[in-house]
Design an enzyme around this catalytic site. Structure first.
Site, PDB file in Angstrom:
ATOM      1  N   LYS A   1       0.833  -1.204   0.000  1.00 27.27           N
ATOM      2  CA  LYS A   1       0.000   0.000   0.000  1.00 27.27           C
ATOM      3  C   LYS A   1       0.872   1.262   0.000  1.00 27.27           C
ATOM      4  O   LYS A   1       0.529   2.258  -0.632  1.00 27.27           O
ATOM      5  CB  LYS A   1      -0.945   0.012   1.214  1.00 27.27           C
ATOM      6  CG  LYS A   1      -2.104  -0.954   1.098  1.00 27.27           C
ATOM      7  CD  LYS A   1      -3.147  -0.469   0.096  1.00 27.27           C
ATOM      8  CE  LYS A   1      -4.414  -1.265   0.067  1.00 27.27           C
ATOM      9  NZ  LYS A   1      -4.390  -2.527  -0.652  1.00 27.27           N
TER      10      LYS A   1
ATOM     11  N   LYS B   1      -3.193 -10.712  -9.354  1.00 31.35           N
ATOM     12  CA  LYS B   1      -4.505 -11.235  -8.958  1.00 31.35           C
ATOM     13  C   LYS B   1      -5.639 -10.344  -9.458  1.00 31.35           C
ATOM     14  O   LYS B   1      -5.425  -9.165  -9.757  1.00 31.35           O
ATOM     15  CB  LYS B   1      -4.577 -11.376  -7.438  1.00 31.35           C
ATOM     16  CG  LYS B   1      -4.499 -10.059  -6.699  1.00 31.35           C
ATOM     17  CD  LYS B   1      -4.972 -10.184  -5.266  1.00 31.35           C
ATOM     18  CE  LYS B   1      -4.981  -8.809  -4.636  1.00 31.35           C
ATOM     19  NZ  LYS B   1      -5.846  -8.610  -3.533  1.00 31.35           N
TER      20      LYS B   1
ATOM     21  N   LYS C   1     -10.155  -5.302  -7.033  1.00 31.65           N
ATOM     22  CA  LYS C   1     -11.081  -4.179  -7.257  1.00 31.65           C
ATOM     23  C   LYS C   1     -10.336  -2.993  -7.831  1.00 31.65           C
ATOM     24  O   LYS C   1     -10.822  -2.299  -8.701  1.00 31.65           O
ATOM     25  CB  LYS C   1     -11.733  -3.772  -5.937  1.00 31.65           C
ATOM     26  CG  LYS C   1     -12.757  -4.749  -5.457  1.00 31.65           C
ATOM     27  CD  LYS C   1     -13.213  -4.402  -4.046  1.00 31.65           C
ATOM     28  CE  LYS C   1     -13.793  -5.642  -3.403  1.00 31.65           C
ATOM     29  NZ  LYS C   1     -13.646  -5.661  -1.961  1.00 31.65           N
TER      30      LYS C   1
HETATM   31  P1  TYM Z   1     -11.096  -7.784   0.247  1.00 38.44           P
HETATM   32  O1  TYM Z   1     -12.290  -6.922   0.388  1.00 38.44           O
HETATM   33  O2  TYM Z   1      -9.953  -7.307  -0.556  1.00 38.44           O
HETATM   34  O3  TYM Z   1     -11.524  -9.176  -0.336  1.00 38.44           O
HETATM   35  C1  TYM Z   1     -12.541  -9.952   0.253  1.00 38.44           C
HETATM   36  C2  TYM Z   1     -12.188 -11.416   0.155  1.00 38.44           C
HETATM   37  O4  TYM Z   1     -11.947 -11.791  -1.187  1.00 38.44           O
HETATM   38  C3  TYM Z   1     -10.677 -12.417  -1.309  1.00 38.44           C
HETATM   39  N1  TYM Z   1     -10.063 -12.078  -2.599  1.00 38.44           N
HETATM   40  C4  TYM Z   1      -9.521 -12.993  -3.417  1.00 38.44           C
HETATM   41  N2  TYM Z   1      -9.385 -14.319  -3.293  1.00 38.44           N
HETATM   42  C5  TYM Z   1      -8.808 -14.982  -4.319  1.00 38.44           C
HETATM   43  N3  TYM Z   1      -8.359 -14.365  -5.457  1.00 38.44           N
HETATM   44  C6  TYM Z   1      -8.476 -13.027  -5.603  1.00 38.44           C
HETATM   45  N4  TYM Z   1      -8.063 -12.444  -6.731  1.00 38.44           N
HETATM   46  C7  TYM Z   1      -9.074 -12.276  -4.551  1.00 38.44           C
HETATM   47  N5  TYM Z   1      -9.346 -10.958  -4.381  1.00 38.44           N
HETATM   48  C8  TYM Z   1      -9.950 -10.862  -3.173  1.00 38.44           C
HETATM   49  C9  TYM Z   1      -9.851 -11.874  -0.164  1.00 38.44           C
HETATM   50  O5  TYM Z   1      -8.801 -12.754   0.170  1.00 38.44           O
HETATM   51  C10 TYM Z   1     -10.891 -11.763   0.929  1.00 38.44           C
HETATM   52  O6  TYM Z   1     -11.053 -12.999   1.561  1.00 38.44           O
HETATM   53  N6  TYM Z   1      -8.757  -7.336   4.626  1.00 38.44           N
HETATM   54  C11 TYM Z   1      -9.893  -7.937   3.968  1.00 38.44           C
HETATM   55  C12 TYM Z   1     -11.235  -7.522   4.544  1.00 38.44           C
HETATM   56  C13 TYM Z   1     -11.384  -7.860   5.980  1.00 38.44           C
HETATM   57  C14 TYM Z   1     -11.530  -9.163   6.535  1.00 38.44           C
HETATM   58  C15 TYM Z   1     -11.649  -8.955   7.939  1.00 38.44           C
HETATM   59  C16 TYM Z   1     -11.572 -10.443   5.998  1.00 38.44           C
HETATM   60  C17 TYM Z   1     -11.424  -6.965   7.006  1.00 38.44           C
HETATM   61  N7  TYM Z   1     -11.593  -7.610   8.180  1.00 38.44           N
HETATM   62  C18 TYM Z   1     -11.834 -10.040   8.804  1.00 38.44           C
HETATM   63  C19 TYM Z   1     -11.754 -11.522   6.868  1.00 38.44           C
HETATM   64  C20 TYM Z   1     -11.888 -11.311   8.253  1.00 38.44           C
HETATM   65  C21 TYM Z   1      -9.862  -7.502   2.514  1.00 38.44           C
HETATM   66  O7  TYM Z   1      -9.297  -6.511   2.174  1.00 38.44           O
HETATM   67  O8  TYM Z   1     -10.604  -8.260   1.690  1.00 38.44           O
END
Ligand code: TYM
Length: 329
Positions: A111, A194, A197
């Site tokens: 980041k 990957k 968003k």
């Molecule tokens: P975020 O919002 O980026 O993504 C949500 C979930 O989707 C998964 N993900 C992917 N998995 C496989 N391939 C990809 N290309 C891919 N892009 C996204 C992420 O691994 C995630 O599981 N930090 C977290 C949000 C969060 C969270 C938490 C998750 C905040 N608190 C507590 C679990 C438990 C995040 O940024 O996810």
């Protein structure tokens, strides 16, 4: 019964990476575990401090979450910002989280590279808030994609440290989880990295057939194999990886064989992939449209979820305060 916590940031529509990384199988999971699914709207401010419409983003992600099969009567679905106990635990965990270890987190370093003009303290302590999200319900398992592994490792570290420092068994050490399989990384259509968003390389659960076809047909490829059994370049491997999630095994075998004997035409492969993706996304998209039009239902879901989540969270925070030594007069 295990407790499962899963979160998703409200920074944009959900894509296939989110689906296959975390949301797949929620329908089954929620009947076998005590499940908490939430929208990490506070986390979204670490990268988007002034979103043009925070509420609309949250509403969209909520509808998409539900469209993936969450039953709010069975699981608890809520907004992070509706549960102030999470921020209290976040504050308390910040006292046992060290600057050095937070600076070394791979996601923080990434980041810093991506948004050098906005390296805010929320970004540095992102994993602390995430740990609070998870351990506030004493989770055992956290369905996530591969990219979240470092965050889970640090969550375990904080849980362990809290237990040791206060000589207590308050928190289990939660494991990253993908329904008994390896954690996945869904690649983007732009050749490397990957699906994400912010990368603009994704297929969204809300995409219609035309959009999917356009994106897939534009996906990066190479000039094709020129000798039998040639090693696949990353962009081609990525297309096959996506195929594995949405296409029939016979179809994949067919194109792999064509690749191996150099008769493959990427146009055909893409056409097939676009068809299979469209068929996969269509029913989810229809449910999204239906759910997002029903404000009354969404309001009810959010209110019920907030109450259920607060009940669980306040129990933990009460225990944590007691363990640390805050006592009523
Ligand atoms: P975020 O919002 O980026 O993504 C949500 C979930 O989707 C998964 N993900 C992917 N998995 C496989 N391939 C990809 N290309 C891919 N892009 C996204 C992420 O691994 C995630 O599981 N930090 C977290 C949000 C969060 C969270 C938490 C998750 C905040 N608190 C507590 C679990 C438990 C995040 O940024 O996810």
């Amino acid at each position: 019964m295990d407790t499962v916590v899963s979160g998703i940031r409200s920074t944009g529509n959900l894509h296939l990476g989110n689906y296959f990384g975390a949301l797949r199988n929620f329908t089954r999971m929620q009947h076998e575990n005590r499940c908490f699914f939430f929208i990490a709207d506070y986390h979204s401010l670490t990268t988007h401090p002034t979103p043009s419409n925070l509420h609309a983003n949250v509403r969209q992600v909520l509808s998409e979450y539900l469209a993936c099969g969450i039953d709010p009567e069975v699981a608890t679905i809520y907004l992070q910002s509706d549960v102030p106990e999470v921020t209290e635990l976040y504050l308390l965990l910040n006292m046992i989280a060290y600057k050095g270890e937070l600076e070394r987190t791979t996601t923080f370093k990434e980041k810093v590279r991506n948004q050098p003009d906005n390296v805010n303290a929320g970004l540095l302590t992102y994993p602390v808030l995430m740990a609070a999200d998870i351990i506030i319900h004493k989770a055992h398992r956290v369905p996530v994609g591969k990219d979240q592994e470092p965050h889970l490792e640090i969550t375990r570290k904080f849980a362990r440290r809290f237990n040791t420092m206060y000589n207590t068994g308050t928190f289990p050490e939660p494991e990253a989880y993908n329904f008994g399989e390896k954690l996945v990384k869904i690649p983007g259509l732009d050749g490397s990295g990957k699906m994400g968003k912010s990368e603009g390389n994704g297929i969204y659960l809300s995409d219609d057939e035309k959009a999917i076809r356009r994106k897939v047909m534009r996906a990066v490829t190479d000039s094709g194999p020129d000798q039998p059994n040639q090693k696949m370049a990353e962009p081609i491997r990525n297309l096959f990886t996506i195929m594995q999630f949405v296409s029939e095994p016979d179809v994949i075998r067919h194109f792999k064989k064509q690749y191996a004997d150099c008769t493959i035409r990427y146009g055909d492969l893409k056409k097939q992939l676009a068809d299979d993706l469209s068929a996969f996304v269509a029913p989810i998209r229809e449910r999204i449209t239906e759910i997002s039009a029903n404000s009354e239902y969404l309001r009810k879901v959010v209110n019920t979820g907030r109450d259920k989540a607060r009940e669980s969270a306040s129990k933990t925070v009460r225990e944590v305060r007691e363990v640390i030594g805050f006592r009523p007069f």
